[in-house]
Design an enzyme around this catalytic site. Structure first.
Site, PDB file in Angstrom:
ATOM      1  CG  ASP A 136      -1.868   1.041   1.318  1.00  0.00           C
ATOM      2  OD1 ASP A 136      -3.022   0.733   1.625  1.00  0.00           O
ATOM      3  OD2 ASP A 136      -1.513   2.228   1.064  1.00  0.00           O
ATOM      4  CG  HIS A 161       2.470  18.599 -22.875  1.00  0.00           C
ATOM      5  ND1 HIS A 161       3.396  18.068 -22.019  1.00  0.00           N
ATOM      6  CD2 HIS A 161       1.422  17.735 -22.844  1.00  0.00           C
ATOM      7  CE1 HIS A 161       2.927  16.932 -21.510  1.00  0.00           C
ATOM      8  NE2 HIS A 161       1.726  16.718 -21.992  1.00  0.00           N
TER       9      HIS A 161
END
Ligand code: BG6
EC number: 1.1.1.49
Length: 499
Positions: free
Chosen positions: A99, A250
């Protein structure tokens, strides 16, 4: 981005958090395979997938292999799996069930590092962003970021925050447990050869510098057009939208490559300082100006060729009344000496007519109409097109005389296509980024100020849109809403045709 011939990166243990996700099988493992094929990985590299579903080391490696072999058969394969190369790499692949928020997972990680004896470790967060801060806190609490016995680096995938405040909070959380030199914030656009080539072209060809400024350049257009829709990512995309998904990361990276000043040296600090400066110089619009200088679109049902395409609101896991934009067009101004008065128009969208990521630099017209009384009287502007994908290269539009007795002009092109000059191996775009992280070169990764400056420039659009307003429809398979054309028509300009 190493400037010289490359040698194998140092050994380390590379932990891939989110090992069962798409990113690992589609991009990271193929990239690691390609690096191994090219002899760029140390034989002692261990790759350990970390995720909550139980699996054994060999089952994990086999699953990756099966996926990659299947993809090799299709179009756009990013690897060509060779048995020998794969076997060598697969020997070092392991898996750890755990986990992400449990200290026991980190004890197990410490043991794996201990077993590998190099002391170096990289923690790659290929998880959902909601785990970023939790994993990093756990790594810090377990002492795994302490560099006394080797380097410790953390790679953070996008999205890095969802607005300025959340990006600042995430940076603060990371910097509490490690220093900036240990943090590798990924923007996969920086792994693309053609994006890296912008800097090389600009700064190693004296010619460009002569006209790369507001005396000769009229405006710049940056386009990232996609033909894909939201595919299986409806739930993520509907709370994100095109602006957050593509612009502060981007598109601003492309803008920075085009607009930054030459760095004093070709090192991570100098390059990233220049990028942060130019992104920081984007004029912060008032809310009213942000509304005036932006267009939001959303695709409705349409066609690509004969194929019928669903509208965005009909896509799986998308709100049927969604006002999320799948297209955005913006006008931004850069307030510095080089660019004052030169608008940068940015647009990106899903389900457009073609896939095309390009930068079009539009030059000012010839100062004087030399050829009166002919159809050449009003020459078209010259464009330099830098195409990032799919047809990588650079093209220059020029006017030329059409052969014949009358004076008529035609547009012709000078071009450089990558494929004509270089043999390109199949690749994912992540090879350089992973190699750089292994060798400790941060040039192609985003520094905290870079990310925050990006969000600062985008925040006025988010704030203005939060006050209401509707997205403009465009049919899937078309190039955005009419309002995007008006954004440029207002300035007596037109979008460069894409494709
Ligand atoms: C990702 C976005 O960062 O970039 C996607 O989340 C988008 O929505 C993708 O499709 C575009 O990347 P590329 O390399 O295909 O241009």
């Amino acid at each position: 981005m190493s400037a010289h011939d490359v040698e194998a990166a140092p050994a380390c243990t590379l932990f891939l958090f989110g090992a069962n996700g798409d990113l690992v099988k589609r991009l990271l493992m193929p990239a690691l395979y390609n690096l191994s094929r090219d002899g760029l990985l140390d034989k002692r590299l261990r790759i350990v997938g970390v995720d909550h579903n139980p699996a054994t080391d060999s089952a994990f490696a086999e699953r990756l292999e099966a996926f990659m072999r299947e993809r090799d058969k299709g179009e756009g394969a990013t690897t060509h799996l060779d048995d020998k190369v794969w076997k060598r790499l697969a020997k070092g692949i392991g898996y750890l069930t755990g986990d992400f928020l449990e200290p026991a997972t980190y004890q197990a990680i410490a043991e794996r590092i201990e077993n590998n004896r190099t002391g170096n470790a990289i923690f790659y967060l290929a998880t959902s962003p909601r785990f970023f801060s939790g994993v990093v806190q756990q790594l810090g609490a377990a002492g795994l970021l302490d560099e006394a016995n080797g380097f410790r680096r953390v790679v953070v995938e996008k999205p890095f925050g969802s607005d300025l405040a959340s990006a600042e909070a995430l940076n603060a959380c990371l910097l509490k447990v490690m220093n900036e030199k240990q943090i590798y914030r990924i923007d996969h656009y920086l792994g693309k050869e053609t994006v890296q080539n912008i800097l090389v072209s600009r700064f190693s060809n004296g010619l460009f510098e002569a006209f790369w400024n507001n005396h000769y350049i009229d405006h710049v257009q940056i386009t990232a057009a996609e033909t894909v829709g939201v595919e299986t990512r409806g739930a993520f995309y509907d709370t994100t939208g095109a602006l957050r998904d593509m612009v502060p990361n981007h598109l601003f990276q492309l803008l920075a490559m085009v607009a930054m000043e030459p760095p004093a040296a070709f090192g991570a600090d100098a390059v990233r300082s220049e990028k942060a400066k130019v992104i920081g110089a984007i004029r912060p619009w008032s809310k009213a100006m942000a509304l005036k200088n932006s267009v939001r679109g959303q695709y409705t049902a349409g066609k690509q060729g004969r194929k019928k395409l669903a509208g965005y609101r009909e896509e799986p896991r998308v709100d049927p009344d969604s006002q999320t934009e799948t297209y955005v067009a913006l006008k931004v101004m850069i307030d510095n000496w080089r660019w004052v008065g030169v608008p940068f128009y940015l647009r990106t969208g899903k389900r457009m007519s073609v896939r095309d990521t390009e930068i079009a630099i539009c030059f000012k017209p010839a100062p004087y109409a030399q050829f009166r009384d002919s159809d050449a009287e009003r020459p078209k502007p010259n464009y330099l097109k830098i195409q990032i994908q799919p047809n990588e290269g650079m093209w220059f539009d020029l006017q030329a005389k059409r052969p014949g007795p009358t004076l008529a002009m035609e547009n012709v092109e000078l071009g450089f296509a990558y494929k004509d000059f270089f043999k390109m191996q199949p690749s994912t775009g992540y090879e350089t980024l992973i190699y750089d992280c292994l060798t400790g070169d941060q040039t192609l990764f985003q520094r905290a100020d870079n990310i925050e400056n990006g969000w600062r420039a985008v925040q006025p659009f988010l704030d203005a849109w939060a006050q209401g307003g509707e997205v403009q429809p465009y049919a899937a398979g078309e190039d955005g809403p009419e309002a995007a054309d008006e954004l440029l028509a207002r300035d007596r300009r037109v979008w460069h045709s894409i494709g």
